[in-house]
Design an enzyme around this catalytic site. Structure first.
Site, short mmCIF file in Angstrom:
data_model
loop_
_atom_site.label_atom_id
_atom_site.label_comp_id
_atom_site.label_asym_id
_atom_site.label_seq_id
_atom_site.Cartn_x
_atom_site.Cartn_y
_atom_site.Cartn_z
CD GLU A 111 -26.25 3.10 1.24
OE1 GLU A 111 -26.10 1.93 1.64
OE2 GLU A 111 -26.67 4.01 1.97
CB CYS A 119 -0.93 0.00 1.21
SG CYS A 119 -2.12 1.35 1.21
#
Length: 435
Positions: free
Chosen positions: A405, A86
């Site tokens: 969402e 990452c």
């Protein structure tokens, strides 16, 4: 009838304004404490009630009182983020590591770090990829390693940081934040050595124009939600920048040699390839299999749960962290959502299932009923091997869903994974303590 409609509209406006003020306040706190609003916080801004809980926990484990010195905490975060390659988190914590006085030589590779930190490498890779292998013997090794041994309090804080950053990697890749922070092999076209890829997202006005003007795709992703008070943020960023420039000018006049050292340290950040902090790169996620061997036995929540066992143990060993983590778990599962509680529970239990954790009182047939196949593939990828493709494609069944969402989905994945890693580690610590 008109009056009722007007009142409903008025309530919606008031609700929107409250949300706007809450997000703005959170971002202002981030500006005061860190001088920037990071990309992860911007992604989470659509859920301010969760963001507040997340930032509180992150600030506590990385900056507040605790047994580990600050440079150790950020270096552990680097180790955790590196397991998933990452770039975003490795760069971020490399910069913070130097700001709190960390030795820049440690950023050369893992071998340059102190032996005590290198001892964490094994549990780091186990928790990141196959947490069900976490055993009492791992705890014993760290606590009884002669002069390099860890105290139990230090180990618990280290594990919380590891699990926090592993799960945060899932969110970073799930929300496609990491794709904008590709490694730099060298300073491009005379880029000043103090520039790092995340500066453009943090309002650094010293970033070269060619790099400060991102593509339309990046601009859209980096832009703050329309509910954020941009004027207030820009004024704060400008003020912070002016103060930083004034300090830098004074530093140039009085401490030229020290400035040179700082530039060399910052260059290390830009060159910090996550792979240099990884050993055994072939160790990765494997399908959890139910076998006869003890270390592959299913983890049954009825025997060891967060509510009945993990919470009290971790709160006793690392003061208040149990309450902060519990607030995160509760916050993410109770966020207002278009989706039913049954769907959210199916997502949570499915993640735990692929990590070897089972609930005896749950009907797993609901997972197949409520989660479409492409959604299950996405959830498993983000939870177990988020860096495999570097870009996580949102499942087709969720394409029409609002961005908030989809972010909620990634938050559920992150928190379920975090709890799973903590459960395995806390059970191993419990076994060590009663052995």
């Amino acid at each position: 009838m008109t009056k009722v409609h007007y009142n409903v509209l008025e309530l919606k406006v008031l609700s929107f304004l409250c949300l706007k003020e809450r997000v703005s306040l959170l971002f202002m706190k981030a500006l005061v404490s860190r001088g920037s609003v990071d990309a992860v916080s911007q992604q989470m801004a659509s859920h301010p009630q969760y963001l507040e809980s997340f930032l509180r926990t992150q600030h506590y484990i990385l900056h507040m009182d605790g047994p580990l010195p600050l440079p150790y905490r950020h270096y552990i975060a680097i180790m955790a983020a590196a397991r998933h390659h990452c770039n975003y988190l490795v760069y971020l914590h490399s910069a913070q590591f130097l700001r709190v006085g960390g030795d820049p030589l440690w950023l050369q590779d893992l071998e340059a770090a102190p032996p005590r930190l290198r001892l964490l490498d094994h549990i780091n890779k186990v928790l990141a990829h196959q947490p069900w292998l976490m055993a009492c013997s791992h705890i014993q090794t760290l606590l009884k390693s002669g002069e390099q041994c860890w105290s139990l309090a230090e180990l618990v804080q280290a594990v919380v940081i590891l699990a926090h950053c592993h799960s945060l990697c899932s969110f970073v890749f799930g929300s496609d934040t990491d794709s904008d922070f590709a490694p730099l092999s060298k300073s491009p076209n005379g880029t000043p050595p103090t520039f790092c890829p995340f500066d453009a997202a943090n309002g650094n006005t010293n970033v070269p124009q060619s790099l400060a003007t991102p593509s339309e795709h990046i601009t859209r992703r980096r832009s703050l939600d329309s509910s954020i008070d941009m004027t207030c943020l820009k004024e704060r960023i400008q003020k912070s920048q002016e103060e930083r420039e004034k300090r830098e000018e004074q530093l140039l006049q009085t401490q030229t040699l020290q400035q040179t050292d700082m530039e060399e340290e910052e260059e290390l950040i830009c060159f910090a390839d996550p792979s240099r902090f990884i050993t055994d790169p072939d160790f990765c996620y494997q399908e959890f299999a139910r076998r006869e061997e003890d270390h592959f036995q299913v983890f049954r929540v009825q025997d060891y749960s967060w509510e009945d066992h993990g919470f009290s143990l971790i709160n006793r060993l690392y003061s208040d962290i149990g309450h902060l983590l519990d607030d995160r778990f509760r916050s993410v599962t109770t966020l207002p959502s278009l989706h039913s509680p049954d769907l959210k529970r199916a997502i949570w239990n499915y993640i735990h299932c692929v990590l070897g954790i089972r609930y005896d009182d749950y009907d797993y047939g609901e997972v197949n009923q409520l989660l479409e196949r492409d959604l299950k593939v996405y959830i498993k990828a983000v939870a177990c091997f988020p860096d495999a493709t570097k870009t996580s494609v949102c499942p087709l069944s969720w394409t029409p869903v609002k961005p908030s969402e989809r972010i909620h989905l990634n938050l559920l994945i992150m928190e379920a994974r975090l709890q799973a890693e903590l459960l395995y580690t806390l059970r191993a610590i419990t076994q060590y303590m009663i052995a």
